[in-house]
Each structure stands twice: as structure tokens, then as C-alpha cells.
Write a protein that holds these residues in place. Structure first.
Motif, PDB file in Angstrom:
ATOM      1  N   GLN A  27       0.905  -1.097  -0.064  1.00 21.44           N
ATOM      2  CA  GLN A  27       0.020  -0.004  -0.001  1.00 21.44           C
ATOM      3  C   GLN A  27       0.797   1.188   0.160  1.00 21.44           C
ATOM      4  N   VAL A  28       0.540   2.035  -0.630  1.00 18.16           N
ATOM      5  CA  VAL A  28       1.250   3.492  -0.751  1.00 18.16           C
ATOM      6  C   VAL A  28       0.018   4.680  -0.998  1.00 18.16           C
ATOM      7  N   GLN A  29       0.464   5.797  -0.253  1.00 16.44           N
ATOM      8  CA  GLN A  29      -0.363   6.741  -0.278  1.00 16.44           C
ATOM      9  C   GLN A  29       0.145   7.896  -1.170  1.00 16.44           C
ATOM     10  N   LEU A  30      -0.713   8.567  -2.173  1.00 14.44           N
ATOM     11  CA  LEU A  30      -0.156   9.433  -3.212  1.00 14.44           C
ATOM     12  C   LEU A  30      -1.059  10.716  -2.843  1.00 14.44           C
ATOM     13  N   VAL A  31      -0.097  11.809  -2.933  1.00 17.70           N
ATOM     14  CA  VAL A  31      -0.683  13.232  -2.924  1.00 17.70           C
ATOM     15  C   VAL A  31      -0.173  14.133  -4.245  1.00 17.70           C
ATOM     16  N   GLU A  32      -1.054  14.446  -5.020  1.00 16.21           N
ATOM     17  CA  GLU A  32      -0.840  15.091  -6.044  1.00 16.21           C
ATOM     18  C   GLU A  32      -1.230  16.712  -5.762  1.00 16.21           C
ATOM     19  N   SER A  33      -0.259  17.525  -6.653  1.00 13.50           N
ATOM     20  CA  SER A  33      -0.345  18.839  -6.368  1.00 13.50           C
ATOM     21  C   SER A  33       0.080  19.470  -7.774  1.00 13.50           C
ATOM     22  N   GLY A  34      -0.212  20.642  -8.003  1.00 13.33           N
ATOM     23  CA  GLY A  34       0.213  21.461  -9.106  1.00 13.33           C
ATOM     24  C   GLY A  34      -1.059  22.015 -10.211  1.00 13.33           C
ATOM     25  N   GLY A  35      -2.001  21.281  -9.637  1.00 15.28           N
ATOM     26  CA  GLY A  35      -3.345  21.803 -10.486  1.00 15.28           C
ATOM     27  C   GLY A  35      -3.608  23.045 -10.428  1.00 15.28           C
ATOM     28  N   GLY A  36      -4.585  23.626 -11.351  1.00 14.52           N
ATOM     29  CA  GLY A  36      -4.960  24.980 -11.283  1.00 14.52           C
ATOM     30  C   GLY A  36      -5.816  25.531 -12.697  1.00 14.52           C
ATOM     31  N   SER A  37      -5.739  26.757 -12.765  1.00 14.54           N
ATOM     32  CA  SER A  37      -6.517  27.243 -14.006  1.00 14.54           C
ATOM     33  C   SER A  37      -5.466  27.887 -14.930  1.00 14.54           C
ATOM     34  N   VAL A  38      -5.515  27.560 -16.243  1.00 18.71           N
ATOM     35  CA  VAL A  38      -4.506  28.178 -17.065  1.00 18.71           C
ATOM     36  C   VAL A  38      -5.354  28.691 -18.520  1.00 18.71           C
ATOM     37  N   GLN A  39      -4.705  29.489 -19.427  1.00 16.96           N
ATOM     38  CA  GLN A  39      -5.279  29.575 -20.527  1.00 16.96           C
ATOM     39  C   GLN A  39      -4.821  28.711 -21.472  1.00 16.96           C
ATOM     40  N   PRO A  40      -5.851  28.588 -22.656  1.00 17.42           N
ATOM     41  CA  PRO A  40      -5.143  27.717 -23.630  1.00 17.42           C
ATOM     42  C   PRO A  40      -3.942  27.981 -24.054  1.00 17.42           C
ATOM     43  N   GLY A  41      -2.970  26.882 -24.290  1.00 17.38           N
ATOM     44  CA  GLY A  41      -1.527  27.180 -24.896  1.00 17.38           C
ATOM     45  C   GLY A  41      -0.661  27.520 -23.659  1.00 17.38           C
ATOM     46  N   GLY A  42      -1.162  27.371 -22.274  1.00 10.79           N
ATOM     47  CA  GLY A  42      -0.349  27.590 -21.274  1.00 10.79           C
ATOM     48  C   GLY A  42       0.360  26.046 -20.809  1.00 10.79           C
ATOM     49  N   SER A  43       1.207  26.178 -19.660  1.00  8.86           N
ATOM     50  CA  SER A  43       1.553  24.847 -19.072  1.00  8.86           C
ATOM     51  C   SER A  43       1.380  24.871 -17.694  1.00  8.86           C
ATOM     52  N   LEU A  44       1.543  23.846 -17.215  1.00 11.57           N
ATOM     53  CA  LEU A  44       1.294  23.279 -15.902  1.00 11.57           C
ATOM     54  C   LEU A  44       2.210  22.046 -15.451  1.00 11.57           C
ATOM     55  N   ARG A  45       2.630  21.947 -14.279  1.00 11.33           N
ATOM     56  CA  ARG A  45       3.567  20.756 -14.117  1.00 11.33           C
ATOM     57  C   ARG A  45       2.733  20.136 -12.696  1.00 11.33           C
ATOM     58  N   LEU A  46       2.497  18.987 -12.910  1.00 12.98           N
ATOM     59  CA  LEU A  46       1.935  18.191 -11.694  1.00 12.98           C
ATOM     60  C   LEU A  46       2.781  17.282 -10.833  1.00 12.98           C
ATOM     61  N   SER A  47       2.540  17.426  -9.584  1.00 16.31           N
ATOM     62  CA  SER A  47       3.554  16.370  -8.995  1.00 16.31           C
ATOM     63  C   SER A  47       2.772  15.445  -8.093  1.00 16.31           C
ATOM     64  N   CYS A  48       3.246  14.209  -7.903  1.00 20.94           N
ATOM     65  CA  CYS A  48       2.877  13.131  -7.142  1.00 20.94           C
ATOM     66  C   CYS A  48       3.729  12.609  -5.983  1.00 20.94           C
ATOM     67  N   VAL A  49       3.798  12.939  -5.051  1.00 22.58           N
ATOM     68  CA  VAL A  49       4.657  12.456  -4.015  1.00 22.58           C
ATOM     69  C   VAL A  49       4.057  11.227  -3.275  1.00 22.58           C
ATOM     70  N   ALA A  50       4.879  10.344  -2.992  1.00 28.53           N
ATOM     71  CA  ALA A  50       4.503   8.862  -2.380  1.00 28.53           C
ATOM     72  C   ALA A  50       4.946   8.752  -1.118  1.00 28.53           C
TER      73      ALA A  50
END
Length: 112
Positions: free
Chosen positions: A1-24
């Protein structure tokens, strides 16, 4: 079993960038496959990208060439770099470890 926590989401305009992270909660070094999936309202959860313990990657057709999955074993973290975002990328993004462990998800909204 492993717990996972995501972060980095949000709102962005078309053409933009985001980086998501998942820490175990523990080492990911020996986990065969880790991945990102997404679910838009009214749609089924779909594959975004996976990465094996050896570093082999696989992408859903709709994100090929725009998204990049990577991992940092020393940080127990998997990343999803998302470039050239489109409105149809809007969804809740979930991290997965070994096909049976899921995070709670992080919302990504692409809108002008």
C-alpha cells in the motif's frame, strides 16, 4: 500500500503550461508502473501517461507530444509536465501507483 498526494493543478489559458507532482508515502523505486490518469465530467477515467521502474514511458494519444512524464526516485515523486494545454485537457488528474493505489486528484482547468 502506498499513499499518493497530487499537487500543481490550477487554471490556465489555452496554450499554457502546468506541472503536476505526485509524492508517494514510500519509495517508488520498486513500483513497476506509475502513472497519471484523468477524468472529465461525464466521461470515463482515461490514461494520460505511465512510466515504468526502468523509465519506459507511454502516453495517451491525445497528449502525445505535449505532455511529459518523469520521476525522481530520490524524492518519491512522479511529475507530469503539460504544455500547449487545450480546453479538452480540463479534468481531474489522478496519480496511480502499481495500478491499485490512487491519489485524491488535482483539478486542471484550461479556459480563456
Amino acid at each position: 500500500q502506498v499513499q499518493l498526494v497530487e499537487s500543481g493543478g490550477g487554471s490556465v489559458q489555452p496554450g499554457g503550461s502546468l506541472r503536476l507532482s505526485c509524492v508517494a508515502s514510500r519509495s517508488i523505486f520498486s513500483i513497476n508502473v506509475m502513472g497519471w490518469y484523468r477524468q472529465a465530467p461525464g466521461k470515463e477515467r482515461e490514461l494520460v501517461a505511465t512510466i515504468t521502474s526502468g523509465g519506459r514511458t507511454n502516453y495517451g494519444d491525445s497528449v502525445k507530444g505535449r505532455f511529459t512524464i518523469s520521476k525522481a526516485n530520490a524524492r518519491n515523486t512522479v511529475y507530469l509536465q503539460m504544455n500547449s494545454l487545450k480546453p479538452e485537457d480540463t479534468a481531474v488528474y489522478y496519480c496511480n501507483a502499481g495500478y491499485s493505489n490512487w491519489g485524491q486528484g488535482t483539478q486542471v482547468t484550461v479556459s480563456s
